[in-house]
Every structure is written in C-alpha cells, then in structure tokens.
Enzyme design. Sequence first.
Site, PDB file in Angstrom:
ATOM      1  N   GLU A   1     -27.532  42.073  -7.301  1.00  0.00           N
ATOM      2  CA  GLU A   1     -26.251  41.833  -7.985  1.00  0.00           C
ATOM      3  C   GLU A   1     -25.385  43.085  -8.117  1.00  0.00           C
ATOM      4  O   GLU A   1     -24.910  43.433  -9.193  1.00  0.00           O
ATOM      5  CB  GLU A   1     -26.533  41.230  -9.383  1.00  0.00           C
TER       6      GLU A   1
ATOM      7  N   GLU B   1     -33.527  32.251  -5.380  1.00  0.00           N
ATOM      8  CA  GLU B   1     -33.664  31.850  -6.795  1.00  0.00           C
ATOM      9  C   GLU B   1     -33.106  30.439  -7.031  1.00  0.00           C
ATOM     10  O   GLU B   1     -32.505  30.165  -8.048  1.00  0.00           O
ATOM     11  CB  GLU B   1     -32.951  32.857  -7.710  1.00  0.00           C
TER      12      GLU B   1
HETATM   13  C1  XIL Z   1     -33.996  35.825 -15.199  1.00  0.00           C
HETATM   14  C2  XIL Z   1     -35.429  35.498 -15.623  1.00  0.00           C
HETATM   15  O1  XIL Z   1     -35.822  34.288 -14.989  1.00  0.00           O
HETATM   16  C3  XIL Z   1     -35.510  35.387 -17.137  1.00  0.00           C
HETATM   17  O2  XIL Z   1     -36.862  35.176 -17.520  1.00  0.00           O
HETATM   18  C4  XIL Z   1     -34.992  36.664 -17.765  1.00  0.00           C
HETATM   19  O3  XIL Z   1     -35.008  36.532 -19.161  1.00  0.00           O
HETATM   20  C5  XIL Z   1     -33.565  36.939 -17.275  1.00  0.00           C
HETATM   21  O4  XIL Z   1     -33.543  37.026 -15.840  1.00  0.00           O
HETATM   22  N1  XIL Z   1     -30.624  36.579 -11.422  1.00  0.00           N
HETATM   23  C6  XIL Z   1     -31.749  37.312 -11.180  1.00  0.00           C
HETATM   24  C7  XIL Z   1     -32.990  37.074 -11.954  1.00  0.00           C
HETATM   25  O5  XIL Z   1     -31.800  38.110 -10.224  1.00  0.00           O
HETATM   26  O6  XIL Z   1     -33.709  38.297 -12.171  1.00  0.00           O
HETATM   27  C8  XIL Z   1     -32.693  36.430 -13.308  1.00  0.00           C
HETATM   28  O7  XIL Z   1     -33.961  36.008 -13.814  1.00  0.00           O
HETATM   29  C9  XIL Z   1     -31.772  35.231 -13.106  1.00  0.00           C
HETATM   30  C10 XIL Z   1     -30.469  35.654 -12.505  1.00  0.00           C
END
Ligand code: XIL
Length: 332
Positions: free
Chosen positions: A137, A244
């Site tokens: 990001e 994701e």
């Molecule tokens: C999220 C996790 O799933 C949560 O457990 C944590 O509290 C916050 O982060 N983009 C990403 C991930 O790259 O690392 C994030 O994951 C979701 C958004």
Amino acid sequence: VQTDIPAVKDVLPFDVGAAAGRAQTLGEHSELLARHFDSLTPGNALEWDATEPREGEFTFAESDYLVDHALRNGMKVRGHTLAWHSQTPDWVFKDGDRDLTATPADKALLLKRLTDHIRAVMGRYKGKIGTWDVVNEVVDENRPDGMRRSPWFTITGYDFIRTAFRVARQVDPAARLVLNDYNTELPRKRRAVYDLVRRLRAEGVPIDAVGHQVHVNIEYPAAAEIEKTIELFAGLGVDQQVTELDVSVYTDFVSSYATVPAEVLAEQGHRYKEIFDVFRRQASHLSSVTLWGLADDDTWLSSFPITRLDPPLLFDDELQAKPAYWGVVDPA
Ligand code: XIL
C-alpha cells in the site's frame, strides 16, 4: 469440517491460499486449511509490530507456529509484509523521542533499519516462505507523484522501495517478491500502481509480481474492471497474485445486518462465481489467489470500517460451505 465436498484447491488452476487471523492457534481451522488450500498467509504474525516490536528484539513464536504448521501440511507460505505504513512500531520512525525527518542521516538510519529487519525476518524463513509482499500500500492515486505520504516516503522518497526489493533479493534469491496494493481494480489506482511498477522495474528494481488485494463487495467494482486490471499488468510481463480476496455483503460503510438475509448470501455466491470466472480466464497471468481469511468466524471486516456482522468468505462461522463456496467450486 465437511469431507464430502470438493476441495477448492482441486478445482482451480492456480495456487489457492487463505490468511490465518490474529493470534490464531488454528485448531479446527487447520483441517479446513489443509483440505481446501495449498498456501497460507499469516495475516498479522509477520507484520513488523509482531516480529520486531523493539529495535533488535525479534519475536517469532506466532510466525514460527504458522509457518511450521503450513510446511508440515505440505503447504506454501506467503510472507506479509516487510514495509508498510501500518502495523509498524513507532520506534522505527524515531531517534529516541525525535521523529525522523528527510535529512540524509535520518534517511540512512531508516534504510539501515529496513535492511536489518528484512535480513532478520526473511533470513529466518529463507527457503520456507516462497513469496513475500515486500512493500504494501505505497501508492496514493490522488497525488501527482502517485505516492502515499507515509514516513517511508517522506523520509526516503522511493528509496525504501528500492532498498526493500534489493535486500530481499539478496537475502533469498529464490523468493518471489511482490508489490502489494488495494483498489487496483479502480482505474486511477490501477494506473498509478502500473506506472510505479513499470518505472521501478525499468530501473532494475526486482519486482517479480504485483499483488492485487481485491477487497471488494457484492456489487462493486464490476468483474470486468478486475479483468481489465489483470490484462493491463500482463502487458508489463510481470507475474500477478490476488492476495487478500474477500467479498463484503455491504455496499456502504454504515449498514449493519443483525442476520444476513439468505438472498444476500446467494448474491454473494453469484459474485464469487463471476470473480472466479475472471480468475479462470486470466489463470495464465495469476500464480495464486488468496482469500483474506479461512472462515467467517475470523475476518478483519467484522471491525472494518465499522463493527458489524460481515461474512465475506467461502465458509461460515461453523466452517460449513456457503453459496460463496459453491460459486467458486461449481461455476456451472
Ligand atoms: C488486516 C488484518 O486482517 C487485521 O487482523 C488487522 O487488525 C488489520 O490488518 N490490507 C492489508 C492487510 O494489507 O494487512 C490488512 O489486514 C487488511 C488490509
């Protein structure tokens, strides 16, 4: 865990992964994970705040547990993530109580910390973690230079990206190195990530793959936009991964169901079908697709953007197959 339904990994032409949630001792989830997925991403255990909470002090208990569990079950592991503006301890961007600024000395200090962190964390799992989200990001499509104003950028410019990938390549030459971001299905974000990756690769920065997080909802963005993104990056000759995936049942940031209506779960099933139809069509450009969670009992969306019931995955909170699962497995 149901044993009379097809394994997701058996019906798809690319690696299929799932993320393990925070402090998750897998328990019954380990059966679901081993049966349906061939890759595991620790959702939090490899973030900087989990692995190096204080300078030079490394804590690997949770990440060792998840990596060893995956390897024992013949699974691949995705590392997430080495340089990100979130889940990074405050000390990284400080010298004592002083915030680091864009001076040559502070920039050198921050790049040394990044180098040491990557050497320690990637080094520990060399040969075990085959793919790393090296940076996460870093793009802000609303800025002329397309870069998020995190301390990484304000203190080092683009050098934290160059250093992260070059050190990662040095530590584990066999690892696939990924630049990961979200909303890459949206035209302006897509273009900003594309331009950054093209420019850095042209300089020789070893970016092997682009990671599309694909956090979407049951209506938006159109599947055609997801396909357009994969086709555009294919033109760069760079590998791609969906990293994701989850499909929120809401199309806004305020609604909240007490119980999600059956017709909404059915709609979610159709949405998973149309998204995986795109992934199947684009399989030659995708080395893996990872769901951001194993089952609805542990999803980050239950607290993002607000606290609410939001079951975004293939299996429900009893680990049973949902219409979403059937949309992936039985696209007929
Ligand atoms: C999220 C996790 O799933 C949560 O457990 C944590 O509290 C916050 O982060 N983009 C990403 C991930 O790259 O690392 C994030 O994951 C979701 C958004």
